[in-house]
Design a protein around this motif. Structure first.
Motif, PDB file in Angstrom:
ATOM      1  N   ALA A  89     100.325  46.033  48.295  1.00 25.51           N
ATOM      2  CA  ALA A  89      99.879  44.838  49.028  1.00 25.51           C
ATOM      3  C   ALA A  89      99.648  45.141  50.504  1.00 25.51           C
ATOM      4  N   GLN A  90     100.480  45.976  51.073  1.00 26.49           N
ATOM      5  CA  GLN A  90     100.398  46.276  52.506  1.00 26.49           C
ATOM      6  C   GLN A  90      99.334  47.326  52.827  1.00 26.49           C
ATOM      7  N   SER A  91      99.086  48.253  51.904  1.00 20.27           N
ATOM      8  CA  SER A  91      98.284  49.433  52.230  1.00 20.27           C
ATOM      9  C   SER A  91      96.895  49.486  51.615  1.00 20.27           C
ATOM     10  N   SER A  92      96.613  48.682  50.625  1.00 18.02           N
ATOM     11  CA  SER A  92      95.325  48.772  49.946  1.00 18.02           C
ATOM     12  C   SER A  92      94.173  48.430  50.881  1.00 18.02           C
ATOM     13  N   GLU A  93      93.080  49.149  50.716  1.00 16.77           N
ATOM     14  CA  GLU A  93      91.863  48.881  51.483  1.00 16.77           C
ATOM     15  C   GLU A  93      91.007  47.792  50.833  1.00 16.77           C
ATOM     16  N   LEU A  94      91.380  47.362  49.638  1.00 14.71           N
ATOM     17  CA  LEU A  94      90.564  46.407  48.897  1.00 14.71           C
ATOM     18  C   LEU A  94      90.806  44.973  49.356  1.00 14.71           C
ATOM     19  N   GLU A  95      89.742  44.193  49.326  1.00 17.44           N
ATOM     20  CA  GLU A  95      89.847  42.768  49.623  1.00 17.44           C
ATOM     21  C   GLU A  95      90.574  42.080  48.473  1.00 17.44           C
ATOM     22  N   PRO A  96      91.381  41.075  48.753  1.00 15.39           N
ATOM     23  CA  PRO A  96      92.093  40.371  47.682  1.00 15.39           C
ATOM     24  C   PRO A  96      91.118  39.700  46.705  1.00 15.39           C
ATOM     25  N   ASP A 113      82.120  45.569  44.072  1.00 13.32           N
ATOM     26  CA  ASP A 113      82.393  45.800  45.499  1.00 13.32           C
ATOM     27  C   ASP A 113      83.689  46.593  45.681  1.00 13.32           C
ATOM     28  N   GLN A 114      84.717  46.240  44.915  1.00 13.92           N
ATOM     29  CA  GLN A 114      86.001  46.945  45.020  1.00 13.92           C
ATOM     30  C   GLN A 114      85.858  48.398  44.574  1.00 13.92           C
ATOM     31  N   MET A 115      85.113  48.613  43.500  1.00  9.47           N
ATOM     32  CA  MET A 115      84.904  49.971  43.015  1.00  9.47           C
ATOM     33  C   MET A 115      84.102  50.793  44.022  1.00  9.47           C
ATOM     34  N   ALA A 116      83.117  50.170  44.646  1.00  8.06           N
ATOM     35  CA  ALA A 116      82.330  50.871  45.666  1.00  8.06           C
ATOM     36  C   ALA A 116      83.200  51.238  46.865  1.00  8.06           C
TER      37      ALA A 116
END
Length: 163
Positions: A89-96, A113-116
């Motif tokens: 939750a703290q480190s992911s670069e992905l948008e929620p 978008d997340q996969m890209a």
């Protein structure tokens, strides 16, 4: 990041720590991608539901396998992998991913978008690792190859995909 005691040193300490950080970032993103794809899988609705529902399961399996391989590589170079929920939750670069029901086309767009994002990050990490650890670099190349294939297949299902 915690190092694992009493393990043969595969890489020099500074290289190990730098490679481990790149791998750790990839681990977090793959865990988050699998969780978001599962959220979409449970809540997707609309025309083309069955195909996207099943394809999301494939993406989830691919991301879970990737995260396991990455975590095992982190351990192999002598560092403890961190896949805890709080770390993700703290480190992911992905948008929620949004809560609630999501239309098929919206799910395709969001997961694409997340996969890209994951692909772009993996490519940067592959370059960053470079010749410092060809084994870790090769691992990330393979994961990126599989991810980009899944991305192509997912985007091909989008309503606005070119014929």
């Amino acid at each position: 990041m915690t190092t694992i005691a009493a393990q043969r040193e595969i890489l020099p300490t500074q290289t190990r720590d730098e490679v481990a950080q790149q791998l750790q970032s990839s681990l977090v993103d793959q865990i988050d991608l699998a969780l978001q794809a599962k959220q979409a899988h449970w809540n997707v609705r609309g025309l083309g539901f069955r195909a996207i529902h099943l394809h999301l399961d494939e993406i989830i399996e691919t991301s879970r396998e990737a995260s396991d391989e990455i975590a095992e590589r982190i351990a192999a170079i002598g560092v403890a992998a961190d896949g805890r929920a709080a770390t993700v939750a703290q480190s992911s670069e992905l948008e929620p991913f949004p809560a609630g029901i999501v239309d098929v086309q919206e799910a395709i767009r969001r997961i694409s978008d997340q996969m890209a994002t994951c692909s772009t990050s993996l490519r940067l990490r592959i370059k960053t690792i470079g010749d410092d650890d060809l084994i870790s670099q090769d691992l990330l190349i393979g994961i990126c190859r599989t991810l980009e294939k899944q991305l192509w297949m997912l985007e091909s299902q989008a309503a606005d995909a070119a014929p």
